[in-house]
Design an enzyme around this catalytic site. Sequence first.
Site, PDB file in Angstrom:
ATOM      1  N   THR A   1      -2.121  -3.138  -3.957  1.00 18.72           N
ATOM      2  CA  THR A   1      -2.523  -4.430  -4.499  1.00 18.72           C
ATOM      3  C   THR A   1      -2.354  -5.467  -3.405  1.00 18.72           C
ATOM      4  OG1 THR A   1      -0.308  -4.701  -5.476  1.00 18.72           O
ATOM      5  CG2 THR A   1      -2.095  -4.031  -6.954  1.00 18.72           C
ATOM      6  N   ARG A   2      -3.150  -6.506  -3.472  1.00 15.18           N
ATOM      7  CA  ARG A   2      -3.155  -7.499  -2.402  1.00 15.18           C
ATOM      8  C   ARG A   2      -3.669  -8.840  -2.922  1.00 15.18           C
ATOM      9  NH1 ARG A   2      -6.899  -3.763  -2.233  1.00 15.18           N
ATOM     10  NH2 ARG A   2      -9.080  -4.385  -2.428  1.00 15.18           N
TER      11      ARG A   2
ATOM     12  N   HIS B   1      -2.409   7.365  -4.670  1.00 17.27           N
ATOM     13  CA  HIS B   1      -2.704   6.202  -3.841  1.00 17.27           C
ATOM     14  C   HIS B   1      -2.640   4.951  -4.701  1.00 17.27           C
ATOM     15  CE1 HIS B   1      -5.904   3.217  -2.699  1.00 17.27           C
ATOM     16  NE2 HIS B   1      -5.100   3.154  -1.663  1.00 17.27           N
TER      17      HIS B   1
ATOM     18  N   HIS C   1       1.721  12.156  -0.455  1.00 17.46           N
ATOM     19  CA  HIS C   1       1.248  13.533  -0.364  1.00 17.46           C
ATOM     20  C   HIS C   1       2.425  14.439  -0.699  1.00 17.46           C
ATOM     21  CE1 HIS C   1      -2.616  12.457   1.356  1.00 17.46           C
ATOM     22  NE2 HIS C   1      -2.002  11.680   2.235  1.00 17.46           N
TER      23      HIS C   1
ATOM     24  N   HIS D   1      -4.803   8.386 -17.046  1.00 17.00           N
ATOM     25  CA  HIS D   1      -5.785   7.425 -17.542  1.00 17.00           C
ATOM     26  C   HIS D   1      -5.323   6.715 -18.816  1.00 17.00           C
ATOM     27  CE1 HIS D   1      -9.235   7.831 -14.805  1.00 17.00           C
ATOM     28  NE2 HIS D   1      -8.716   9.020 -14.557  1.00 17.00           N
TER      29      HIS D   1
ATOM     30  N   SER E   1       0.846  -1.199   0.000  1.00 17.08           N
ATOM     31  CA  SER E   1       0.000   0.000   0.000  1.00 17.08           C
ATOM     32  C   SER E   1       0.880   1.246   0.000  1.00 17.08           C
ATOM     33  CB  SER E   1      -0.898   0.007   1.241  1.00 17.08           C
ATOM     34  OG  SER E   1      -1.694   1.168   1.280  1.00 17.08           O
TER      35      SER E   1
ATOM     36  N   HIS F   1     -21.376  12.063   1.738  1.00 19.14           N
ATOM     37  CA  HIS F   1     -21.821  13.162   2.607  1.00 19.14           C
ATOM     38  C   HIS F   1     -21.513  14.523   1.985  1.00 19.14           C
ATOM     39  CE1 HIS F   1     -17.612  12.562   3.725  1.00 19.14           C
ATOM     40  NE2 HIS F   1     -17.586  13.784   4.237  1.00 19.14           N
TER      41      HIS F   1
END
Length: 281
Positions: A121-122, A118, A108, A151, A104, A181
């Site tokens: 992979t796992r 960010h 910043h 992209h 991971s 939210h």
Amino acid sequence: MNSINKKITSEDWFHALRNQIIENFENIENYKSKKKIKFKKKKWKRKPHLKKDNGGGLMSIMYGNIFEKVGVNVSTVHGKLSDNFKNQIPGTKIKSDFWASGISIVAHMQNPFIPSFHFNTRMIVTSELWFGGGMDMTPCFKNKAHKTTFHNEIKKMCNKHNKNYYKKFSKACDKYFYLPHRKETRGDGGIFYDYLKNPSWESNFEFTKDVGECFLEVSTKIIKKSMHKKWTKVHKEQQKIKRGRYAEFNLLYDRGTKFGLQTDGNIDAILMSMPPEAKWI
């Protein structure tokens, strides 16, 4: 390939990718710098109070002039899921044993004109086995060239494996990295995939490897394009406000954060994604 060899192979790859990314990011950070800045590394164990081995990981963080804060974490953990959590993970309703390994990264940047990045992979094993992960980019200020580059590179990589992957996984990314939210997306999107368990383990693994290599290449390209761009305190204030949105998502909605907390992961490693400074108005 049996399950044990699959675990070893995937874990070795996550560590190899970690080494590549750390070397590359240190080279960027120390471009024309007399004082060499390095990642600080810290090992951790899951449930260290128990005698039984439950796995652990290696947390690596660097604070610098290009990267204000960047974390590169790898971990391999295993054991049993809690009764409250196991029903949320495929393949654990009857047997709660799990094994998970992954990498991971959250970067910043000091310069507000460089996006935050960010990537993760796992591979997860219960009574089932699957891959998950992806990458996304969060700019403070819109930059069409950065978004197009990001992209295009991802799409090119996806198309090597399956012509439907980019459309499917970029749509999933936009849906996942959304703050309900605030009724807004977190950033410029990318790709997000989970429960990737096509019949061929090898093809799923090769795709996951390419996701990691694509992230390394495209993030490097974008960082280098804007790393010398001038910025002011006004730009920095706007960046801090945007980072507040980033923090809100990771604390309220991020599956990785929830998984880490529910499986007794290392708190510092789990919250590595938090920005060094954020602001709310």
